[in-house]
Motif scaffolding. Structure first.
Motif, mmCIF file in Angstrom:
data_model
loop_
_atom_site.group_PDB
_atom_site.id
_atom_site.type_symbol
_atom_site.label_atom_id
_atom_site.label_comp_id
_atom_site.label_asym_id
_atom_site.label_seq_id
_atom_site.Cartn_x
_atom_site.Cartn_y
_atom_site.Cartn_z
ATOM 1 N N VAL A 35 -20.516 13.940 -21.948
ATOM 2 C CA VAL A 35 -20.054 15.216 -22.797
ATOM 3 C C VAL A 35 -18.807 16.159 -21.775
ATOM 4 O O VAL A 35 -18.025 17.076 -21.701
ATOM 5 C CB VAL A 35 -21.350 16.838 -22.335
ATOM 6 N N VAL A 36 -19.099 15.526 -20.142
ATOM 7 C CA VAL A 36 -18.237 16.465 -18.534
ATOM 8 C C VAL A 36 -16.476 16.420 -19.270
ATOM 9 O O VAL A 36 -15.683 16.787 -19.435
ATOM 10 C CB VAL A 36 -18.494 15.741 -17.688
ATOM 11 N N GLY A 37 -16.467 14.506 -19.549
ATOM 12 C CA GLY A 37 -14.892 14.596 -19.765
ATOM 13 C C GLY A 37 -14.809 15.141 -21.222
ATOM 14 O O GLY A 37 -13.498 15.379 -21.510
ATOM 15 N N GLY A 38 -15.606 15.256 -22.178
ATOM 16 C CA GLY A 38 -14.659 15.776 -23.576
ATOM 17 C C GLY A 38 -14.498 17.360 -23.249
ATOM 18 O O GLY A 38 -13.181 18.055 -23.757
ATOM 19 N N LEU A 39 -15.456 18.183 -22.462
ATOM 20 C CA LEU A 39 -15.105 19.164 -21.751
ATOM 21 C C LEU A 39 -14.012 19.914 -21.565
ATOM 22 O O LEU A 39 -13.099 20.192 -20.933
ATOM 23 C CB LEU A 39 -16.605 20.078 -21.133
ATOM 24 N N GLY A 40 -13.677 18.411 -19.920
ATOM 25 C CA GLY A 40 -12.497 18.550 -19.882
ATOM 26 C C GLY A 40 -11.525 18.215 -20.355
ATOM 27 O O GLY A 40 -10.129 18.959 -19.782
ATOM 28 N N VAL A 41 -11.215 17.420 -21.371
ATOM 29 C CA VAL A 41 -9.837 17.291 -22.350
ATOM 30 C C VAL A 41 -9.679 18.254 -23.569
ATOM 31 O O VAL A 41 -9.099 18.571 -23.270
ATOM 32 C CB VAL A 41 -10.399 16.102 -23.351
ATOM 33 N N SER A 42 -10.964 19.081 -23.572
ATOM 34 C CA SER A 42 -11.212 20.336 -24.178
ATOM 35 C C SER A 42 -10.237 21.181 -23.979
ATOM 36 O O SER A 42 -9.666 22.136 -24.452
ATOM 37 C CB SER A 42 -12.553 20.830 -25.370
ATOM 38 N N GLY A 43 -10.803 21.759 -22.998
ATOM 39 C CA GLY A 43 -10.320 22.683 -21.437
ATOM 40 C C GLY A 43 -9.040 22.259 -21.234
ATOM 41 O O GLY A 43 -7.350 23.137 -21.351
ATOM 42 N N LEU A 44 -8.296 20.845 -21.449
ATOM 43 C CA LEU A 44 -6.828 20.696 -20.892
ATOM 44 C C LEU A 44 -5.586 20.932 -22.458
ATOM 45 O O LEU A 44 -4.472 21.359 -22.024
ATOM 46 C CB LEU A 44 -6.587 19.487 -20.770
ATOM 47 N N THR A 45 -6.537 20.517 -23.579
ATOM 48 C CA THR A 45 -6.020 21.354 -24.679
ATOM 49 C C THR A 45 -5.934 22.158 -25.515
ATOM 50 O O THR A 45 -4.754 23.126 -25.636
ATOM 51 C CB THR A 45 -7.060 20.047 -25.894
ATOM 52 N N ARG A 46 -6.524 23.275 -24.496
ATOM 53 C CA ARG A 46 -6.810 24.537 -25.005
ATOM 54 C C ARG A 46 -5.598 25.510 -24.301
ATOM 55 O O ARG A 46 -5.307 26.085 -24.804
ATOM 56 C CB ARG A 46 -7.889 25.182 -24.674
ATOM 57 N N ALA A 47 -5.560 24.800 -23.093
ATOM 58 C CA ALA A 47 -4.552 25.411 -21.963
ATOM 59 C C ALA A 47 -3.195 25.142 -22.057
ATOM 60 O O ALA A 47 -1.901 25.319 -22.021
ATOM 61 C CB ALA A 47 -4.795 24.741 -20.461
ATOM 62 N N TRP A 48 -2.803 23.771 -22.731
ATOM 63 C CA TRP A 48 -1.416 23.606 -23.468
ATOM 64 C C TRP A 48 -1.800 24.233 -24.901
ATOM 65 O O TRP A 48 -0.035 24.922 -24.114
ATOM 66 C CB TRP A 48 -1.763 22.337 -23.916
ATOM 67 N N ILE A 49 -2.018 24.311 -25.334
ATOM 68 C CA ILE A 49 -1.889 25.163 -26.958
ATOM 69 C C ILE A 49 -1.227 27.147 -26.198
ATOM 70 O O ILE A 49 -1.266 27.171 -26.605
ATOM 71 C CB ILE A 49 -2.914 25.159 -27.639
ATOM 72 N N LEU A 50 -2.489 27.179 -24.936
ATOM 73 C CA LEU A 50 -2.049 28.949 -24.574
ATOM 74 C C LEU A 50 -0.443 28.996 -24.408
ATOM 75 O O LEU A 50 0.289 30.017 -23.863
ATOM 76 C CB LEU A 50 -3.027 29.346 -23.832
ATOM 77 N N HIS A 51 -0.331 27.805 -23.223
ATOM 78 C CA HIS A 51 1.284 27.850 -22.636
ATOM 79 C C HIS A 51 1.742 27.662 -23.926
ATOM 80 O O HIS A 51 2.884 28.063 -23.708
ATOM 81 C CB HIS A 51 1.231 26.401 -21.866
ATOM 82 N N ARG A 52 1.824 26.787 -25.056
ATOM 83 C CA ARG A 52 2.329 26.850 -25.582
ATOM 84 C C ARG A 52 3.360 27.642 -26.773
ATOM 85 O O ARG A 52 4.177 28.210 -27.223
ATOM 86 C CB ARG A 52 2.358 25.397 -26.718
ATOM 87 N N ARG A 62 2.402 31.078 -25.684
ATOM 88 C CA ARG A 62 3.213 31.604 -24.302
ATOM 89 C C ARG A 62 4.636 31.907 -24.675
ATOM 90 O O ARG A 62 5.924 33.001 -24.745
ATOM 91 C CB ARG A 62 2.572 32.181 -23.394
ATOM 92 N N LEU A 63 4.852 30.767 -24.952
ATOM 93 C CA LEU A 63 6.653 30.145 -24.881
ATOM 94 C C LEU A 63 7.419 30.720 -26.274
ATOM 95 O O LEU A 63 8.383 31.169 -26.089
ATOM 96 C CB LEU A 63 6.914 29.031 -24.673
ATOM 97 N N GLN A 64 6.283 30.342 -26.775
ATOM 98 C CA GLN A 64 7.217 31.121 -28.411
ATOM 99 C C GLN A 64 6.873 31.994 -28.870
ATOM 100 O O GLN A 64 7.813 32.960 -29.213
ATOM 101 C CB GLN A 64 5.999 30.323 -29.638
#
Length: 89
Positions: free
Chosen positions: A15-32, A34-36
């Motif tokens: 569960v903790v690993g899944g939350l970490g991966v989903s947090g990183l994915t969300r941060a990457w999507i938000l970054h992309r 903002r760039l767009q």
């Protein structure tokens, strides 16, 4: 009892690993995103500047009332050889 705690530990790690991966994915999507948005704003600003340059070269005067996410602007362009009322000296 030891078998249950190992399964529980495994579930918690998953569960903790899944939350970490989903947090990183969300941060990457938000970054992309903002760039767009920055690219789109830049392209809009360039198109606006090009259009205003063309309008400024025409004879007569043009008044542009513009609203966007940056706010509200009123731009008055006077063609070649014309001065604004306050500019006459």
């Amino acid at each position: 009892m030891e078998h249950i705690s190992a399964e529980l530990l495994s579930a918690v790690v998953t569960v903790v690993g899944g939350l970490g991966v989903s947090g990183l994915t969300r941060a990457w999507i938000l970054h992309r995103t903002r760039l767009q948005l920055a690219r789109e704003r830049s392209a809009r600003a360039a198109a606006r500047a090009a259009g205003l340059t063309q309008l400024a070269g025409r004879p007569g005067s043009v008044r542009i009332d513009e609203r966007d996410e940056d706010g509200h602007r009123v731009v008055e362009l006077h063609g070649p050889g014309r001065a604004a009322a306050g500019e006459a000296a």
